[in-house]
Scaffold this motif. Structure first.
Motif, PDB file in Angstrom:
ATOM      1  N   ARG A  73      -7.332   4.828  34.869  1.00 41.48           N
ATOM      2  CA  ARG A  73      -6.453   4.002  35.692  1.00 41.48           C
ATOM      3  C   ARG A  73      -4.974   4.288  35.535  1.00 41.48           C
ATOM      4  N   LYS A  74      -4.573   5.002  34.462  1.00 37.67           N
ATOM      5  CA  LYS A  74      -3.130   5.167  34.268  1.00 37.67           C
ATOM      6  C   LYS A  74      -2.741   6.462  33.561  1.00 37.67           C
ATOM      7  N   ILE A  75      -1.490   6.795  33.815  1.00 35.90           N
ATOM      8  CA  ILE A  75      -0.820   7.969  33.258  1.00 35.90           C
ATOM      9  C   ILE A  75       0.351   7.465  32.434  1.00 35.90           C
ATOM     10  N   ALA A  76       0.623   8.120  31.322  1.00 34.89           N
ATOM     11  CA  ALA A  76       1.826   7.815  30.536  1.00 34.89           C
ATOM     12  C   ALA A  76       2.764   9.008  30.653  1.00 34.89           C
ATOM     13  N   THR A  77       4.014   8.739  30.993  1.00 24.33           N
ATOM     14  CA  THR A  77       5.024   9.791  30.985  1.00 24.33           C
ATOM     15  C   THR A  77       6.168   9.304  30.115  1.00 24.33           C
ATOM     16  N   THR A  78       6.597  10.158  29.181  1.00 24.32           N
ATOM     17  CA  THR A  78       7.456   9.746  28.075  1.00 24.32           C
ATOM     18  C   THR A  78       8.498  10.803  27.771  1.00 24.32           C
ATOM     19  N   VAL A  79       9.700  10.357  27.367  1.00 22.89           N
ATOM     20  CA  VAL A  79      10.710  11.265  26.815  1.00 22.89           C
ATOM     21  C   VAL A  79      11.088  10.759  25.429  1.00 22.89           C
ATOM     22  N   TYR A  80      11.528  11.681  24.573  1.00 21.92           N
ATOM     23  CA  TYR A  80      11.793  11.381  23.167  1.00 21.92           C
ATOM     24  C   TYR A  80      13.229  11.714  22.808  1.00 21.92           C
ATOM     25  N   SER A  81      13.776  10.986  21.832  1.00 21.84           N
ATOM     26  CA  SER A  81      15.127  11.247  21.341  1.00 21.84           C
ATOM     27  C   SER A  81      15.249  10.776  19.899  1.00 21.84           C
ATOM     28  N   ALA A  82      16.166  11.389  19.175  1.00 25.36           N
ATOM     29  CA  ALA A  82      16.442  10.975  17.796  1.00 25.36           C
ATOM     30  C   ALA A  82      17.375   9.768  17.758  1.00 25.36           C
ATOM     31  N   LYS A  83      18.053   9.461  18.899  1.00 22.72           N
ATOM     32  CA  LYS A  83      19.026   8.359  18.943  1.00 22.72           C
ATOM     33  C   LYS A  83      18.596   7.283  19.922  1.00 22.72           C
ATOM     34  N   MET A  84      18.656   6.032  19.499  1.00 22.37           N
ATOM     35  CA  MET A  84      18.273   4.899  20.338  1.00 22.37           C
ATOM     36  C   MET A  84      19.139   4.784  21.589  1.00 22.37           C
ATOM     37  N   ASN A  85      20.421   5.079  21.473  1.00 21.08           N
ATOM     38  CA  ASN A  85      21.333   4.906  22.610  1.00 21.08           C
ATOM     39  C   ASN A  85      21.506   6.171  23.449  1.00 21.08           C
ATOM     40  N   ASP A  86      20.625   7.146  23.286  1.00 19.51           N
ATOM     41  CA  ASP A  86      20.681   8.386  24.052  1.00 19.51           C
ATOM     42  C   ASP A  86      20.417   8.073  25.534  1.00 19.51           C
ATOM     43  N   GLN A  87      21.267   8.569  26.408  1.00 17.83           N
ATOM     44  CA  GLN A  87      21.131   8.307  27.848  1.00 17.83           C
ATOM     45  C   GLN A  87      19.847   8.873  28.435  1.00 17.83           C
ATOM     46  N   ILE A  88      19.268   9.869  27.781  1.00 17.06           N
ATOM     47  CA  ILE A  88      18.013  10.442  28.278  1.00 17.06           C
ATOM     48  C   ILE A  88      16.929   9.373  28.376  1.00 17.06           C
ATOM     49  N   LEU A  89      16.964   8.389  27.490  1.00 22.45           N
ATOM     50  CA  LEU A  89      15.947   7.334  27.471  1.00 22.45           C
ATOM     51  C   LEU A  89      16.122   6.353  28.632  1.00 22.45           C
ATOM     52  N   LYS A  90      17.280   5.724  28.700  1.00 24.90           N
ATOM     53  CA  LYS A  90      17.524   4.711  29.738  1.00 24.90           C
ATOM     54  C   LYS A  90      17.477   5.314  31.144  1.00 24.90           C
ATOM     55  N   ASN A  91      18.090   6.479  31.293  1.00 24.85           N
ATOM     56  CA  ASN A  91      18.105   7.121  32.605  1.00 24.85           C
ATOM     57  C   ASN A  91      16.701   7.477  33.076  1.00 24.85           C
ATOM     58  N   PHE A  92      15.828   7.803  32.128  1.00 23.00           N
ATOM     59  CA  PHE A  92      14.449   8.145  32.485  1.00 23.00           C
ATOM     60  C   PHE A  92      13.717   6.929  33.051  1.00 23.00           C
ATOM     61  N   LEU A  93      13.881   5.793  32.421  1.00 22.23           N
ATOM     62  CA  LEU A  93      13.240   4.575  32.934  1.00 22.23           C
ATOM     63  C   LEU A  93      13.699   4.282  34.354  1.00 22.23           C
ATOM     64  N   ASN A  94      15.005   4.404  34.586  1.00 20.25           N
ATOM     65  CA  ASN A  94      15.554   4.152  35.916  1.00 20.25           C
ATOM     66  C   ASN A  94      15.036   5.155  36.941  1.00 20.25           C
ATOM     67  N   LYS A  95      14.954   6.427  36.553  1.00 16.51           N
ATOM     68  CA  LYS A  95      14.491   7.477  37.465  1.00 16.51           C
ATOM     69  C   LYS A  95      13.041   7.245  37.876  1.00 16.51           C
ATOM     70  N   ILE A  96      12.198   6.936  36.923  1.00 10.66           N
ATOM     71  CA  ILE A  96      10.784   6.713  37.228  1.00 10.66           C
ATOM     72  C   ILE A  96      10.618   5.472  38.108  1.00 10.66           C
ATOM     73  N   LYS A  97      11.332   4.406  37.778  1.00  4.99           N
ATOM     74  CA  LYS A  97      11.255   3.180  38.581  1.00  4.99           C
ATOM     75  C   LYS A  97      11.703   3.451  40.021  1.00  4.99           C
ATOM     76  N   GLU A  98      12.765   4.220  40.166  1.00  3.93           N
ATOM     77  CA  GLU A  98      13.303   4.560  41.491  1.00  3.93           C
ATOM     78  C   GLU A  98      12.330   5.431  42.287  1.00  3.93           C
ATOM     79  N   GLU A  99      11.762   6.420  41.653  1.00  6.04           N
ATOM     80  CA  GLU A  99      10.891   7.377  42.344  1.00  6.04           C
ATOM     81  C   GLU A  99       9.491   6.837  42.616  1.00  6.04           C
ATOM     82  N   LEU A 100       8.929   6.087  41.677  1.00  6.89           N
ATOM     83  CA  LEU A 100       7.529   5.673  41.782  1.00  6.89           C
ATOM     84  C   LEU A 100       7.344   4.204  42.153  1.00  6.89           C
TER      85      LEU A 100
END
Length: 104
Positions: free
Chosen positions: A49-76
């Motif tokens: 029923r589901k797929i997991a798509t994930t990005v990783y970072s050594a820093k909690m405040n890395d923009q790669i994390l937050k921007n990824f959530l926004n991108k996936i929400k926007e696209e899907l």
């Protein structure tokens, strides 16, 4: 598995903005994204029923994390079942990951 490959492609395109020499490895129903020797993302089939798509970072405040959530929400849009940022302990250090569970 058309949906799995399309979500993996979306993740791959996103990660290219953060890594110029991104390498993608596919193993069965799993896509792994590497920048040099570091795993920076993955897209995997969790269950029927589901797929997991994930990005990783050594820093909690890395923009790669937050921007990824926004991108996936926007696209899907309505296909996103759950999103979040979590921490995980490794043997030598903690790392952070932004995950998305997407409807198959």
């Amino acid at each position: 598995m058309e949906k799995l490959s399309s979500v993996a492609k979306l993740t791959e395109e996103y990660l290219k903005n953060y890594c110029t020499n991104l390498e993608t490895k596919r193993e069965n129903n799993k896509y792994l994204f590497f920048c040099g020797n570091y795993l920076i993302g993955s897209t995997v089939l969790i269950d029927e029923r589901k797929i997991a798509t994930t990005v990783y970072s050594a820093k909690m405040n890395d923009q790669i994390l937050k921007n990824f959530l926004n991108k996936i929400k926007e696209e899907l849009k309505g296909d996103v079942l759950e999103q979040g940022i979590r921490t995980s302990g490794a043997l030598n250090e903690n790392f952070y990951y932004a995950y998305n569970w997407v409807k198959l």
